[in-house]
Design a protein around this motif. Structure first.
Motif, PDB file in Angstrom:
ATOM      1  N   ASP A  44      46.901  13.292  36.350  1.00 40.25           N
ATOM      2  CA  ASP A  44      45.944  14.368  36.634  1.00 40.25           C
ATOM      3  C   ASP A  44      44.757  13.846  37.441  1.00 40.25           C
ATOM      4  O   ASP A  44      44.349  14.450  38.453  1.00 40.25           O
ATOM      5  CB  ASP A  44      45.458  14.992  35.331  1.00 40.25           C
ATOM      6  N   LEU A  45      44.181  12.740  36.990  1.00 41.86           N
ATOM      7  CA  LEU A  45      43.041  12.163  37.713  1.00 41.86           C
ATOM      8  C   LEU A  45      43.471  11.648  39.085  1.00 41.86           C
ATOM      9  O   LEU A  45      42.715  11.754  40.070  1.00 41.86           O
ATOM     10  CB  LEU A  45      42.424  11.030  36.888  1.00 41.86           C
ATOM     11  N   TYR A  46      44.665  11.093  39.136  1.00 44.04           N
ATOM     12  CA  TYR A  46      45.171  10.600  40.424  1.00 44.04           C
ATOM     13  C   TYR A  46      45.306  11.748  41.424  1.00 44.04           C
ATOM     14  O   TYR A  46      44.954  11.601  42.611  1.00 44.04           O
ATOM     15  CB  TYR A  46      46.517   9.912  40.194  1.00 44.04           C
ATOM     16  N   GLU A  47      45.802  12.894  40.976  1.00 41.56           N
ATOM     17  CA  GLU A  47      45.938  14.043  41.873  1.00 41.56           C
ATOM     18  C   GLU A  47      44.574  14.552  42.334  1.00 41.56           C
ATOM     19  O   GLU A  47      44.428  15.030  43.465  1.00 41.56           O
ATOM     20  CB  GLU A  47      46.721  15.149  41.174  1.00 41.56           C
ATOM     21  N   GLN A  48      43.566  14.461  41.468  1.00 41.18           N
ATOM     22  CA  GLN A  48      42.213  14.835  41.884  1.00 41.18           C
ATOM     23  C   GLN A  48      41.747  13.935  43.024  1.00 41.18           C
ATOM     24  O   GLN A  48      41.117  14.396  43.998  1.00 41.18           O
ATOM     25  CB  GLN A  48      41.247  14.722  40.695  1.00 41.18           C
ATOM     26  N   ALA A  49      42.053  12.634  42.919  1.00 36.71           N
ATOM     27  CA  ALA A  49      41.676  11.707  43.987  1.00 36.71           C
ATOM     28  C   ALA A  49      42.411  12.039  45.282  1.00 36.71           C
ATOM     29  O   ALA A  49      41.825  12.017  46.384  1.00 36.71           O
ATOM     30  CB  ALA A  49      41.972  10.273  43.548  1.00 36.71           C
ATOM     31  N   ARG A  50      43.698  12.350  45.182  1.00 38.72           N
ATOM     32  CA  ARG A  50      44.468  12.711  46.377  1.00 38.72           C
ATOM     33  C   ARG A  50      43.914  13.984  47.024  1.00 38.72           C
ATOM     34  O   ARG A  50      43.806  14.086  48.252  1.00 38.72           O
ATOM     35  CB  ARG A  50      45.937  12.910  45.993  1.00 38.72           C
ATOM     36  N   THR A  51      43.565  14.952  46.176  1.00 43.42           N
ATOM     37  CA  THR A  51      43.027  16.210  46.714  1.00 43.42           C
ATOM     38  C   THR A  51      41.721  15.965  47.466  1.00 43.42           C
ATOM     39  O   THR A  51      41.496  16.500  48.573  1.00 43.42           O
ATOM     40  CB  THR A  51      42.808  17.206  45.567  1.00 43.42           C
ATOM     41  N   ALA A  52      40.850  15.144  46.857  1.00 43.30           N
ATOM     42  CA  ALA A  52      39.577  14.841  47.521  1.00 43.30           C
ATOM     43  C   ALA A  52      39.808  14.085  48.824  1.00 43.30           C
ATOM     44  O   ALA A  52      39.128  14.325  49.838  1.00 43.30           O
ATOM     45  CB  ALA A  52      38.690  14.031  46.576  1.00 43.30           C
ATOM     46  N   TRP A  53      40.771  13.162  48.822  1.00 42.65           N
ATOM     47  CA  TRP A  53      41.045  12.408  50.058  1.00 42.65           C
ATOM     48  C   TRP A  53      41.620  13.316  51.141  1.00 42.65           C
ATOM     49  O   TRP A  53      41.266  13.190  52.318  1.00 42.65           O
ATOM     50  CB  TRP A  53      42.006  11.271  49.760  1.00 42.65           C
ATOM     51  N   THR A  54      42.474  14.236  50.737  1.00 44.87           N
ATOM     52  CA  THR A  54      43.018  15.189  51.714  1.00 44.87           C
ATOM     53  C   THR A  54      41.905  16.045  52.305  1.00 44.87           C
ATOM     54  O   THR A  54      41.876  16.326  53.523  1.00 44.87           O
ATOM     55  CB  THR A  54      44.073  16.083  51.048  1.00 44.87           C
ATOM     56  N   ALA A  55      40.954  16.462  51.455  1.00 44.17           N
ATOM     57  CA  ALA A  55      39.812  17.238  51.950  1.00 44.17           C
ATOM     58  C   ALA A  55      38.969  16.409  52.906  1.00 44.17           C
ATOM     59  O   ALA A  55      38.441  16.921  53.915  1.00 44.17           O
ATOM     60  CB  ALA A  55      38.969  17.720  50.773  1.00 44.17           C
ATOM     61  N   ALA A  56      38.829  15.100  52.615  1.00 44.42           N
ATOM     62  CA  ALA A  56      38.066  14.224  53.509  1.00 44.42           C
ATOM     63  C   ALA A  56      38.740  14.124  54.868  1.00 44.42           C
ATOM     64  O   ALA A  56      38.076  14.147  55.923  1.00 44.42           O
ATOM     65  CB  ALA A  56      37.919  12.839  52.878  1.00 44.42           C
ATOM     66  N   GLU A  57      40.056  14.022  54.874  1.00 41.43           N
ATOM     67  CA  GLU A  57      40.770  13.951  56.151  1.00 41.43           C
ATOM     68  C   GLU A  57      40.613  15.257  56.928  1.00 41.43           C
ATOM     69  O   GLU A  57      40.476  15.264  58.164  1.00 41.43           O
ATOM     70  CB  GLU A  57      42.250  13.645  55.892  1.00 41.43           C
TER      71      GLU A  57
END
Length: 338
Positions: A44-57
Motif C-alpha cells: 500500500d505504501l509502495y503504491e503511494q510512492a509510485r503514484t506520487a512519482w508518476t504525478a511528479a513525472e
C-alpha cells in the motif's frame, strides 16, 4: 496524525532543498533491494510512492518544476515509509519464527525430560524389583538354613506387622490378630536365631490374609492390583492381562534342575493370600516331548499340590522362545479385569 499530514509537514520543511534535487529516473529511484522489499511487504505504501512519482513525472512534462519537486519529495517520503514498514514486517515475522522455534525446543525439552523421567522410573522399578527378589529369596529360604541374622529377622518382623495391619483392614478380629501380635512382640524382644520359628510366624500372617479374603464370594475391586504388588514384593514378575493376573518367575528350578524350595514357598504364600479361582501354570521347555523336562515338571506339580486345595493349580508344558527354559508363568484367572 495521518500519513498525508506528515508528508505535507515534511514537504514544507524540505521545499528549500527540493528545488536543488536532481530529478532522477523511475528506475534509479525504485530499482533497489530496499524498494523490492517495500513492494513485497508494504504494497500500500509502495503504491503511494509510485503514484506520487508518476504525478511528479506528469508535472515535469508540463514544465511545472516546483510541483514536480514536491511530488518527488512526497514519493521519497512514501518510499521511505514503505521501506520502514517492510523492515518492521520482516522483524515481526522473524520474531514470530524465533518464538515458534523456542516453543518447539521447549516442547522437545519437555518430551526429553518426560522420557528421562520414564526411564528413571523404569530403572527405579527394576532396582526395586531386584531388591524385592533378593529379600524374598532370603526370607523364603529360611528353612534351608538353621539360623538367621538380625537384619533378616528385622525384615521378617516388618513383613509380619504389615501383614497383620492388612489382615485387620480386611476384617480380622482381635481374637485372630492378638496371638500373632504377641508372638511378633516376643520374637522382637528375644531375638531368636531359629529360622523355622520366624518362618512359621510369617506364613501364619499370610494365611490369615488369605482366610479373610476367602470369606468373599469373589475378589473385590482392586484385588488384581494388590495381587500384582504382592507378587512383585515377593520376587515375582507380575502383570495385569486380559486373561487375569500373570505371575512369572525363572527361579522355580535351580541351576541343576531341582525344584527350588524357596520359590515354591513364595508361590504357596501367594496362593494362600489370594485364594480365589483356579490358577493355570505353564512351564517353558525347549522341546516336546522331552524326558528330562517331563520329570522336572512332574516334580514341580507334586510340590505345588502340597497345599490345602491341591486341585486349584494346573500345570502344563509349553514350547516357546519368548521365555527361557524352566521359566514358569501362572495365570490367576479370577482376578481378571479387577
Amino acid at each position: 496524525m495521518t500519513w498525508r499530514a506528515v508528508l505535507i509537514l515534511w514537504c514544507v520543511a524540505g521545499l528549500a532543498c527540493a528545488a536543488q534535487q536532481t530529478p532522477g529516473t523511475f528506475d534509479s529511484f525504485f530499482a533497489s533491494p530496499a524498494a523490492d522489499l517495500a513492494r513485497e511487504h508494504a504494497p500500500d505504501l509502495y503504491e503511494q510512492a509510485r503514484t506520487a512519482w508518476t504525478a511528479a513525472e506528469g508535472a515535469q512534462r508540463h514544465k511545472d518544476g516546483a510541483a514536480a519537486d514536491d511530488q518527488r519529495t512526497e514519493a521519497r517520503l512514501w518510499l521511505t515509509a514503505a521501506v520502514a514498514e517492510a523492515e518492521r514486517v520482516q522483524l515481526d515475522r522473524r520474531r514470530a519464527e524465533l518464538q515458534r522455534e523456542e516453543e518447539r525446543w521447549a516442547k522437545q525439552l519437555a518430551r526429553d525430560q518426560q522420557a528421562s523421567a520414564v526411564v528413571a522410573r523404569d530403572i527405579s522399578r527394576y532396582e526395586a524389583r531386584a531388591v524385592a527378589l533378593d529379600e524374598a529369596e532370603r526370607l523364603s529360604a529360611l528353612s534351608e538354613r538353621p539360623t538367621l541374622n538380625d537384619a533378616t529377622l528385622d525384615a521378617i518382623l516388618t513383613r509380619v506387622r504389615l501383614n497383620l495391619a492388612l489382615a485387620e483392614a480386611l476384617g480380622a478380629s482381635d481374637e485372630q490378630l492378638q496371638p500373632l501380635r504377641e508372638r511378633a512382640e516376643v520374637t522382637a524382644r528375644r531375638r531368636p536365631h531359629s529360622a523355622k520359628a520366624a518362618e512359621a510366624l510369617l506364613w501364619k500372617t499370610e494365611a490369615l490374609i488369605g482366610q479373610m479374603r476367602a470369606q468373599w464370594p469373589e475378589p473385590r475391586p482392586g484385588a488384581s492390583i494388590e495381587l500384582v504388588e504382592t507378587a512383585l514384593a515377593t520376587g515375582f514378575a507380575a502383570d495385569r492381562m486380559g486373561s487375569g493376573v500373570l505371575i512369572r518367575s525363572e527361579r522355580f528350578f535351580t541351576s541343576n534342575g531341582n525344584v527350588s524350595n524357596a520359590t515354591v514357598k513364595r508361590f504357596h504364600g501367594l496362593l494362600a493370600a489370594f485364594p480365589h479361582g483356579p490358577v493355570a501354570c505353564q512351564v517353558a521347555v525347549p522341546e516336546l516331548p522331552g524326558r528330562v523336562w517331563a520329570h522336572r515338571v512332574a516334580r514341580l506339580v507334586e510340590r505345588l499340590r502340597r497345599m490345602d486345595d491341591p486341585g486349584r493349580v494346573s500345570t502344563g508344558m509349553v514350547v516357546t522362545r519368548s521365555l527361557s527354559a524352566g521359566a514358569v508363568q501362572c495365570t490367576f484367572a479370577a482376578y481378571r479385569g479387577l
